[in-house]
Design an enzyme around this catalytic site. Structure first.
Site, PDB file in Angstrom:
ATOM      1  N   GLY A 180       7.357  10.988 -17.248  1.00  0.00           N
ATOM      2  CA  GLY A 180       6.195  10.308 -17.541  1.00  0.00           C
ATOM      3  C   GLY A 180       5.223  10.387 -16.158  1.00  0.00           C
ATOM      4  N   SER A 214      -3.265  -1.017 -19.596  1.00  0.00           N
ATOM      5  CA  SER A 214      -3.706  -0.179 -20.798  1.00  0.00           C
ATOM      6  C   SER A 214      -5.057  -0.951 -21.171  1.00  0.00           C
ATOM      7  CB  SER A 214      -2.741  -0.530 -21.901  1.00  0.00           C
ATOM      8  OG  SER A 214      -3.173  -0.149 -23.088  1.00  0.00           O
ATOM      9  N   GLY A 245       5.134   7.862 -14.043  1.00  0.00           N
ATOM     10  CA  GLY A 245       5.893   7.520 -12.782  1.00  0.00           C
ATOM     11  C   GLY A 245       6.406   8.725 -12.141  1.00  0.00           C
ATOM     12  N   TYR A 290       2.920  -5.467 -27.442  1.00  0.00           N
ATOM     13  CA  TYR A 290       2.770  -4.586 -26.380  1.00  0.00           C
ATOM     14  C   TYR A 290       1.397  -5.093 -25.640  1.00  0.00           C
ATOM     15  CZ  TYR A 290       1.436  -0.227 -23.951  1.00  0.00           C
ATOM     16  OH  TYR A 290       1.252   0.733 -23.076  1.00  0.00           O
ATOM     17  N   GLY A 320       9.835   2.912 -12.814  1.00  0.00           N
ATOM     18  CA  GLY A 320       9.786   3.790 -13.683  1.00  0.00           C
ATOM     19  C   GLY A 320       9.640   5.395 -13.542  1.00  0.00           C
TER      20      GLY A 320
END
Length: 273
Positions: free
Chosen positions: A15, A142, A17, A167, A11
């Site tokens: 962002g 997260s 990554g 999520y 990724g």
């Protein structure tokens, strides 16, 4: 620290990554940069080079994580090109869709992209990680994993789909995977998970209307992904500091159950051939 270390980050087109690549692709470190499509990957590499990154430090690979066949093909390409992988950063993820989406593999999209795909990728690269004296996996989790639960009876949310719950489940599963890698897989010597903070990325909608600069979150991830840095194996980090993960993330029975379910859902043993 090994000479000429190799780090794979998933990724990397934007962002955290993308910024993590910028921080790590220095000196003699080679960074394998993952993108969903070839076009997105080439564009990201152009921007990285324009920002001052040495093009010779970047090795792009491609896979859409909503297609596990592509994940397996990417793992095979990495294994063929690199005899050793020092660090794998499972960063790629999606915030989820308003309506339940099922991948061609038959899994709810958020669960597959955020957990099953990195699970499969890691398992297929075990031998390359085993060849490294570092052998570290960094899972970008997260803080919302603490509010998640594994919906064992309905992993794909056929009933009562909720974007936020899907999520949270995916991030709890990824944090449990960190425990599993530490406890069950000697080929991976170090595994950590990290909440990089509330950062202004596409994931912000799950947290707040405001987030810190992306570079600050990337700095947290890059520190853990630095092959020369010491980390707390099996640890969960909230920003720079070790923190307490959800009880489910370190529950041996739940972790082992998820491991076995994941093997079946990803067909990992069949894909090894």
């Amino acid at each position: 620290m090994p000479e000429n270390p190799t780090v794979l980050i998933t990724g990397t087109t934007d962002g955290i990554g993308y910024e993590t690549v910028r921080l790590l692709a220095t000196g003699d470190t080679t960074v394998i940069t993952h993108a969903r499509t070839r076009e997105e990957g080439e564009e990201a590499c152009r921007r990285l080079v324009a920002s001052g990154v040495d093009a010779g430090r970047l090795q792009p690979v491609v896979a859409d994580f909503a297609d596990l066949r592509q994940v397996a093909e990417m793992a095979a390409a990495v294994a063929q090109a690199f005899p050793r992988l020092d660090v794998l950063v499972n960063n790629a993820g999606v915030a989820g869709t308003g309506n339940r989406t099922i991948t061609k593999d038959g899994h709810e999209e958020t669960f597959q992209v955020n957990y099953l795909a990195p699970y499969l990728l890691t398992r297929l690269l075990e031998d390359r990680l085993d060849a490294s004296p570092v052998s570290r996996v960094v899972n970008v989790s997260s803080s919302l994993h603490r509010g998640g639960r594994i919906n064992w009876a309905d992993l794909n949310w056929k009933r009562r789909y909720n974007r936020g719950a899907a999520y949270a489940q995916s991030k709890l599963a990824l944090t449990m995977f960190t425990t599993a890698l530490t406890e069950f897989r000697p080929k991976v010597r170090e595994a950590v998970s990290v909440h990089p903070g509330i950062v202004a990325t596409g994931m912000l909608q799950h947290y707040s209307y405001r987030g810190r600069p992306v570079a600050e979150g990337a700095e947290v991830v890059a520190r853990l992904a630095d092959p020369g840095a010491k980390v707390l194996a099996g640890g969960y980090y909230d920003g720079r500091l070790p923190a307490k993960a959800a009880a489910a993330a370190v529950d041996p029975d739940a972790v082992q159950k998820l491991w076995k379910v994941s093997e079946k859902l990803t067909l990992v043993e069949q894909r090894r051939g």
